[in-house]
Design an enzyme around this catalytic site. Structure first.
Site, mmCIF file in Angstrom:
data_model
loop_
_atom_site.group_PDB
_atom_site.id
_atom_site.type_symbol
_atom_site.label_atom_id
_atom_site.label_comp_id
_atom_site.label_asym_id
_atom_site.label_seq_id
_atom_site.Cartn_x
_atom_site.Cartn_y
_atom_site.Cartn_z
ATOM 1 N N GLY A 254 1.028 -1.354 0.162
ATOM 2 C CA GLY A 254 -0.037 0.086 -0.259
ATOM 3 C C GLY A 254 0.890 1.214 -0.067
ATOM 4 O O GLY A 254 2.067 1.346 -0.331
ATOM 5 N N SER A 255 0.135 2.285 0.427
ATOM 6 C CA SER A 255 0.936 3.530 0.420
ATOM 7 C C SER A 255 1.875 3.855 1.616
ATOM 8 O O SER A 255 2.213 2.834 2.576
ATOM 9 C CB SER A 255 -0.075 4.703 0.516
ATOM 10 O OG SER A 255 -0.634 4.804 1.698
ATOM 11 N N GLY A 259 1.844 1.971 5.357
ATOM 12 C CA GLY A 259 2.815 1.436 5.896
ATOM 13 C C GLY A 259 3.286 1.695 7.086
ATOM 14 O O GLY A 259 3.509 0.789 8.035
ATOM 15 N N GLU A 276 5.522 -3.449 1.494
ATOM 16 C CA GLU A 276 5.853 -3.075 -0.042
ATOM 17 C C GLU A 276 4.923 -1.770 -0.127
ATOM 18 O O GLU A 276 3.903 -2.034 -0.188
ATOM 19 C CB GLU A 276 5.492 -4.279 -0.971
ATOM 20 C CG GLU A 276 6.349 -5.569 -0.585
ATOM 21 C CD GLU A 276 7.612 -5.490 -1.085
ATOM 22 O OE1 GLU A 276 7.986 -4.461 -1.698
ATOM 23 O OE2 GLU A 276 8.131 -6.517 -0.798
ATOM 24 N N CYS A 310 3.269 0.108 -8.335
ATOM 25 C CA CYS A 310 4.100 0.882 -7.369
ATOM 26 C C CYS A 310 5.556 0.869 -8.130
ATOM 27 O O CYS A 310 6.202 1.626 -7.714
ATOM 28 C CB CYS A 310 4.209 -0.171 -6.071
ATOM 29 S SG CYS A 310 4.601 -1.968 -6.495
#
Length: 533
Positions: A254-255, A259, A276, A310
């Site tokens: 995610g963002s 995180g 990630e 990403c």
């Protein structure tokens, strides 16, 4: 600004959508929890397609009480699963890969229908799942430890790797099934159970995959709760998962802001995380670059998945001697991108996922101009009957400087910043210093996921890959920033989170290490020569 542009075909979510959903067992109303049986009595979640805004299905989310039921069943399943020999676990994963092969077209189409990426990318995502299953099958016979020499006579030392427990997998909308498989296939051969919390915007693909895992498990006499599912709100079910000591490892995609929350909560209970997170990926194009390679790589990296990977290319750091040619060729390439219904085979870019993504693009466009940049192409809303739902945009190219605040951020939308370095002359004596300038610009962002350099100069390539070069977890030469293979460990540094999934020795994150010392003598010597008599 809204632009009416010629479309690429009729949006086809009606009959085609029903066919796709039916082929994968998705009903009009679906329970959102699985733990060997399907449950879900929480708030209904209406799922619509970004293609045209049409409703696809309803998912009844799990309640907090039902979350506890799912976790307990997953724990019981883990206790049985860890006793199964690893090669046998690999055989179950092999059969899952075969089930995915048989459903590649339908599942890939559902990815397109629910998330909006073009059909080729949807099927490519399912191929990633198949590939990681194949990888995990081989891995199931290679969960190796080491033997080490002991300093004590008639002793030996070794390390072992044991199954860890229930692994929580929090996946993002942009890769609604592949990210789960990177974790779940490897975790499964390691002897772990998985608890999957998909993104709220893409739960149908998760339900479809869980139906496949349950079938494969039952056919092999395995508790299907090895692959469990919870569709629920992040503020309730998601938060419980982060605090849950029964889940020793949480892998979250995610963002960066998400995180940080995951790291703080899970770290607060001394649990493990694989993170990630965001990327602000750049391609360095030197004076020695082959632009025939660079242009299509930049185009795919920046426009693929409508800029919502990403690993999407966000920045091009280009030598001034080739900047004008590169920019002109990029503008021509962008003008040829066919935008429209992602279910149609000739479409190269579908919609963005939601209205927030559209607004993020518009805001980035405004911000880069306000900071002194220039829009070279695109960044407009598309309207008209060919673009229903309001989520279609033209991809944007902007001339910018790396120091701009908007460039330092990751905008999860199709916007590309062109940043100059070096001098027009490209004199050989200045080449090394100029490359250092490019690398400094490249590294001067908070994120550190994927990177690339385009050059036919050997020393430039090796410099970029050295300890003085890219500070990212992935660094490529003469290929773009996206499209990583599953054989290599995937992940990044800095605010990208430091996690590693998929290939190489990433499997070790899903296991617990144990060091053993065995004394096969009749004496009891101590280490470090100590005597205690």
């Amino acid at each position: 600004m809204t632009v009416a542009t010629e479309g690429t075909g009729t949006i086809a979510t009606g009959r085609e959508a029903r066919r796709i959903l039916s082929a994968l067992g998705i009903e009009d109303v679906n329970p959102g929890g699985f733990c060997g049986e399907w449950i879900g009595s929480g708030p209904p979640l209406e799922v619509s397609s970004p293609i045209d805004g049409s409703r696809l299905a309803t998912v009844n989310q799990v309640s907090e009480a039902e979350y506890d039921v799912v976790v307990e069943r997953a724990r019981r399943a883990f206790h049985e699963w860890r006793t199964v020999p690893a090669p046998r676990r690999g055989e179950v994963v092999r059969q899952l890969g075969e089930r995915l092969r048989a459903n590649k077209e339908a599942l890939g189409a559902l990815v397109t229908l629910e998330m909006g990426k073009i059909r080729a990318e949807g099927e490519g995502e399912v191929q990633e799942m198949i590939d990681i299953c194949d990888f995990a099958v081989g891995l199931s016979r290679q969960l190796y430890g080491l033997t080490m020499a002991s300093e004590r006579p008639d002793h030996h030392m070794r390390e072992q790797w044991h199954p860890l427990g229930v692994v929580g997998v929090i996946s993002a909308f942009n890769f609604p099934v592949a990210v789960w498989s990177w974790n779940a296939a490897v975790a499964a051969v390691c002897g772990d159970a998985t608890l999957w919390k998909p993104a709220s915007g893409t739960p149908l693909t998760a339900i479809a995959v869980t139906r496949m895992t349950s079938q494969v498990c039952r056919e092999n006499g395995v508790d299907p709760a090895v692959f469990s599912l919870v569709v629920g709100r992040g503020s309730t079910v998601g938060d419980r998962l982060l605090h849950d000591r029964r889940v020793p490892l949480v892998s979250a995609t995610g963002s960066c802001s998400v995180g940080r929350r995951v790291a703080q909560v899970v770290g607060g209970r001394l649990g493990r995380t694989i993170l990630e997170l965001g990327g602000n990926n750049a391609i360095v194009v030197t004076a020695h670059a082959n632009l025939d390679l660079a242009i299509p790589s930049i185009l795919f990296g920046a426009v693929g998945t409508a800029g919502q990977r990403c690993t999407s290319t966000r920045r091009v750091i280009v030598h001034r001697s080739v900047r004008d040619e590169l920019a002109a060729r990029l503008v021509r390439a962008y003008a040829g991108v066919r935008i429209g219904d992602p279910l149609q085979g000739d479409t190269l870019m579908g919609p963005v996922v939601n209205r927030q993504a559209v607004e993020d693009l518009m805001e980035a466009r405004r911000s880069v101009v306000a900071e002194g940049g220039e829009i070279l192409y695109g960044g407009q809303r598309l309207s008209g009957d060919e673009y229903p739902g309001g989520l279609y945009v033209t991809p944007c190219i902007a001339a910018a400087e790396n120091r701009f605040a908007i460039v330092q951020q990751e905008t999860f939308a199709p916007i590309l910043y062109v940043i100059e370095y070096g001098s027009r002359s490209a004199a050989p004596a200045e080449a090394a210093a100029e490359l250092d300038e490019a690398i400094a610009l490249h590294n001067d962002v908070p994120q550190g996921l994927s990177s690339a350099i385009f050059t036919d100069h050997f020393r430039e390539a090796e410099h970029f890959l050295s300890h003085r070069g890219s500070d990212c977890g992935i660094a490529n030469v003469n290929i773009g920033t996206s499209g990583a293979e599953i054989g290599g460990a995937f992940g990044g540094e800095k605010e990208t989170g430091g996690g590693r999934e998929s290939g190489s020795d990433a499997w070790k994150s899903y296991m617990r290490r144990q060091t053993n010392t065995v004394n096969w003598s009749t004496d009891l010597p101590l280490a470090q020569g100590l005597e205690f008599g």
